[in-house]
Structures are given as C-alpha cells and as structure tokens.
Design an enzyme around this catalytic site. Sequence first.
Site, PDB file in Angstrom:
ATOM      1  CB  SER A 196      -0.887   0.007   1.245  1.00 40.26           C
ATOM      2  OG  SER A 196      -0.082   0.052   2.403  1.00 40.26           O
TER       3      SER A 196
ATOM      4  CD  GLU B 285       2.933   4.840   3.369  1.00 39.74           C
ATOM      5  OE1 GLU B 285       3.112   5.530   2.353  1.00 39.74           O
ATOM      6  OE2 GLU B 285       3.363   3.676   3.482  1.00 39.74           O
TER       7      GLU B 285
HETATM    8  N1  DGL Z   1       1.942  -2.970   4.902  1.00 41.60           N
HETATM    9  C1  DGL Z   1       0.645  -3.501   4.774  1.00 41.60           C
HETATM   10  C2  DGL Z   1       0.408  -4.797   5.489  1.00 41.60           C
HETATM   11  O1  DGL Z   1       1.338  -5.545   5.650  1.00 41.60           O
HETATM   12  C3  DGL Z   1      -0.507  -2.547   4.618  1.00 41.60           C
HETATM   13  C4  DGL Z   1      -0.847  -1.670   5.751  1.00 41.60           C
HETATM   14  C5  DGL Z   1      -1.979  -0.745   5.365  1.00 41.60           C
HETATM   15  O2  DGL Z   1      -1.925  -0.184   4.266  1.00 41.60           O
HETATM   16  O3  DGL Z   1      -2.888  -0.605   6.179  1.00 41.60           O
HETATM   17  O4  DGL Z   1      -0.686  -5.139   5.852  1.00 41.60           O
END
Ligand code: DGL
Length: 269
Positions: free
Chosen positions: A15, A156
């Site tokens: 994401s 982020e």
């Molecule tokens: N890094 C992601 C995961 O491992 C996504 C986190 C998100 O966008 O909420 O779930």
Amino acid sequence: MKRSGSPAPVGFFDSGVGGLSVLRAARRLLPRENLAYFADSAHCPYGGKSRVFVRRRALAISRFLLDKGSKAIVVACNSASEAALETLRGTFSGVEFVGVEPAVKVAQGLSRNQRIGVLGTPLTLNGRRFSRLMECYAPGMEVHTQPVSGLVELIESGRFDDPRTEATLRENLEPLLARGIDTLVLGCTHYPILLERIAAICGPRVDVIDTGEAVVRQLRNRLHARALLNSGPGPGHVEYYSSGAARTVAPVLGAIMGDPSLKVITVPV
Ligand code: DGL
C-alpha cells in the site's frame, strides 16, 4: 538441457512504503536481482478498506509490474496477501506470486511460555488466512491480537521519531505486554521499519519477529526451482514506482532505503 537465469526484475508491491522492509531483505539476500517496487501511496492505507477494493488494486498493480517484465511478484503486504493472493494466482496463472502472512508458526516454535502477541491491520486479523493460521498453529497457545490503526499513516509521512509514533506504539504494545507475551509477531510489513523502537518498548524478554528475510528465502527457493535467479554479475538495481506524488513519496522511501537521491516515478495505475 542447460537452463539459464533471468535478469528480469522481481516486482514488489505494498500500500505504501511498508513493503520496503521486505525489499531491504531482498537487497541483502539477493544482491544480483533487479527489483521493481510499487508503492500504492494514493490508496494507502489498505488495512481498513474492503477486500474487494484491495483486490482490485492488487490486480491493477500486478498487471503493471508484469508489463514491466517482472519474472515474479512479491505481495509485500499482509493485507493485500489476505485480500488478493488467491485471485492473483488464479488470474495470472504461471506467474510466481509470493505472499506474506503473520508468522504465527515461527512464534509457536520460538515462544517459551506459549503466549504470543500479533500486531496487524483489521483486514489481516479478520481475514481467512489468519483464521487458518490460528486453526493450524494456535491450539495450545494464548494468542493476543491487536488491530492497529494510525501507525501506517505516521510511517508513510516519515514520522519515525515523532512523539505521536511513540505514543501509538505504546498504546498498541502495552495491552499485549500486560498479557505476559514473550513473542511478538509483526503482522504488517510497515512495522519492521520501526523495529528498533518496538524492540526497545518490548524489552529484552520479548522476541520480535519480522518476516522479511523468511519471505525472501521463499522467493529465492521459488526462483531457483524455476531457474530464474539472475546469473549475471550484478549488483542488481531497483526501480521505484508510486501511484502517489513522487515529490512526497521519494523522501520517505529514500530515508528508509538510506538513499537520499532515490528517484520515484509516478504512474497512474
Ligand atoms: N503494509 C501492509 C500490510 O502488511 C498494509 C498496511 C496498510 O496499508 O494498512 O498489511
């Protein structure tokens, strides 16, 4: 028949910047490989969104990475692996997809008191993959889950040392520590970016599990089995793409990768 390797890139996506925790492991363990990373910054976070939405994003991004010539794709996101891994494998048959999931099995082997904590997004912790993991490995263990919100957004925006980040970590870790866990699973690829802070809050009696290297070892095995490892001299290079504005995304990626001159190409995927 002599089979030769492939210099084609391995695609990674998340994401946002979280998948870099896996990409960093790939740079260490597979230094000859060329890599292409896609951060879906315009649609981050995934963790509170619907499975249908995340699946649609995963399909579009995978198509983009395959158009770039990727020889395999690492879904470097627990939430997207939960929502889309089976669909991706069914849609792009013949393509090697490697997913990530909370390391409950590893935790079971490591935990001395069989009390473990799992941090993850709501999408991951409410998902079918996680239920299956619990059915297989959790009987006999106390598993305490903590759905986290707000932390991905802080990461982020590059607020790694911010007091709000520290407070969010403490809010989410303290309930788990109060249950006496001795092992903590980081069930979201964003969290290992804060590994040092997390380990410091947890203290020396808690093992903190980051799955990045295990995922890359699995990738290496799959590439090896298909004779796709790059046999060229290396070192491999990395290309970074994002659905978000390059000028805001690049400094955060650069800070995590230790490369202030890192370039990001914005693509309307
Ligand atoms: N890094 C992601 C995961 O491992 C996504 C986190 C998100 O966008 O909420 O779930």
